[in-house]
Motif scaffolding. Structure first.
Motif, PDB file in Angstrom:
ATOM      1  N   ASP A  36       0.831  -1.210   0.000  1.00 32.09           N
ATOM      2  CA  ASP A  36       0.000   0.000   0.000  1.00 32.09           C
ATOM      3  C   ASP A  36       0.863   1.257   0.000  1.00 32.09           C
ATOM      4  OD1 ASP A  36      -2.969  -0.953   0.540  1.00 32.09           O
ATOM      5  OD2 ASP A  36      -1.680  -2.156   1.833  1.00 32.09           O
ATOM      6  N   LEU A  37       1.972   1.219   0.739  1.00 30.85           N
ATOM      7  CA  LEU A  37       2.861   2.384   0.781  1.00 30.85           C
ATOM      8  C   LEU A  37       3.498   2.652  -0.577  1.00 30.85           C
ATOM      9  CD1 LEU A  37       4.706   1.992   4.208  1.00 30.85           C
ATOM     10  CD2 LEU A  37       2.673   3.330   3.649  1.00 30.85           C
ATOM     11  N   THR A  38       3.810   1.566  -1.305  1.00 29.70           N
ATOM     12  CA  THR A  38       4.418   1.739  -2.625  1.00 29.70           C
ATOM     13  C   THR A  38       3.480   2.498  -3.557  1.00 29.70           C
ATOM     14  OG1 THR A  38       5.684  -0.300  -2.383  1.00 29.70           O
ATOM     15  CG2 THR A  38       5.374   0.528  -4.615  1.00 29.70           C
ATOM     16  N   VAL A  39       2.219   2.075  -3.595  1.00 30.45           N
ATOM     17  CA  VAL A  39       1.249   2.737  -4.462  1.00 30.45           C
ATOM     18  C   VAL A  39       0.928   4.137  -3.932  1.00 30.45           C
ATOM     19  CG1 VAL A  39      -1.065   2.574  -5.455  1.00 30.45           C
ATOM     20  CG2 VAL A  39       0.271   0.490  -5.074  1.00 30.45           C
ATOM     21  N   TYR A  40       0.812   4.264  -2.608  1.00 28.27           N
ATOM     22  CA  TYR A  40       0.529   5.553  -1.986  1.00 28.27           C
ATOM     23  C   TYR A  40       1.602   6.587  -2.350  1.00 28.27           C
ATOM     24  CZ  TYR A  40      -0.174   8.956   1.796  1.00 28.27           C
ATOM     25  OH  TYR A  40      -0.371  10.101   2.519  1.00 28.27           O
TER      26      TYR A  40
END
Length: 284
Positions: A36-40
């Motif tokens: 999720d952090l990567t896409v965020y």
């Protein structure tokens, strides 16, 4: 196989992300992870409300980062040149392209802030439901007072009423009857002169004047809810309105009798026992 997203900042990329999140709360798995952090981090800003699922997911991850952080590893995700966030990637950001370096640096920054927030005491956490500060309370009170002042109705006219108050029989103590009637006090009501008038068989009625502010006092309510209920109905059998007139003031203002700089004259004429009776009150 790792989940892949391309050009997530374009309309097409956001549409694909929004469709992907239609049946999912997170990019992978059942809890927030580094995927999720990567896409965020790859998103330059929060998706618009047109992308309902993506916007909901973005706000959720943003709140987690500010409150408790995200520590789960995830299953792996690829976002147009930015590799999934891992411990190695966080420690040594890729340098083969300027874009990937910026994206992974952003992810590292968010991850670091999330971990630091998780380590802080509960008292230092972001309080999303905190109490209002003194300044906020004062501002709210001022706004409420301003609204109340702007919507407050102008005071309406005043009226003088001549009322007959009838006892139960000739044994009723008329002095106590008058005291009971005058004990009724409310904003916008002022009792005036009174007199006893014979009605026959030794029975007398009390005729009394009162001044009311039309917006504040209803004569019908005064009679039904105050003058003919306990304990006053021990003395009062009924009340009748003999005359009802608007007050005319020489100064053009509206006021209760007795206020300074106001002169008024109110004359009521009523019939009692076949003869005309006149009440006249003047005040300064």
């Amino acid at each position: 196989m790792a989940v892949a997203f391309y050009d997530v900042n374009s309309a097409a990329g956001l549409k694909k992300l929004d469709e992907y999140l239609l049946t999912r709360s997170y990019i992978t798995g059942y809890q927030a992870s580094k995927d999720d952090l990567t896409v965020y981090a790859a998103l330059s800003k929060s998706p618009s409300s047109d992308y309902v699922n993506a916007s909901r997911w973005y706000s959720h991850i943003d709140a987690l980062l500010r409150i408790s952080g995200v520590s789960a590893e995830g299953s792996g995700v690829v976002v147009e040149g930015c590799a999934p966030i891992t411990a190695e990637a966080v420690a040594t950001p890729p340098v083969d392209s300027k874009a990937s370096s910026v994206l992974c640096s952003c992810a590292c920054d968010f991850l670091s802030r999330g971990s630091a927030a998780a380590a802080e005491d509960d008292d230092d956490d972001v309080d999303l439901f905190g109490e209002e500060t003194e300044e906020e309370k004062k501002a709210a009170e001022e706004r409420a007072a301003s609204i109340k002042a702007s919507t407050k109705k102008k005071e309406s006219g005043k009226s003088s009423v001549l009322m007959d108050v009838k006892p139960w029989d000739d044994e009723t103590d008329m002095k106590k009857l008058e005291e009971a009637v005058r004990s009724v006090q409310m904003e916008g009501l002022l009792w005036g002169a009174s007199k006893l008038v014979p009605v026959g068989y030794g029975i007398k009625k009390m005729t009394i004047m009162l001044t009311i502010v039309d917006d504040l006092v209803s004569v019908d309510t005064l009679i039904e809810d105050h003058l003919t209920v306990e304990p006053i109905n021990e003395y009062v059998q009924s009340c009748d309105i003999v005359a009802f007139n608007k007050i005319l003031l020489a100064s053009g203002e509206r006021s209760f009798p007795g206020e300074d700089s106001i002169q008024q004259a109110v004359i009521f004429q009523a019939e009692s026992d076949g003869s005309n009776e006149r009440f006249s009150i003047s005040s300064k």
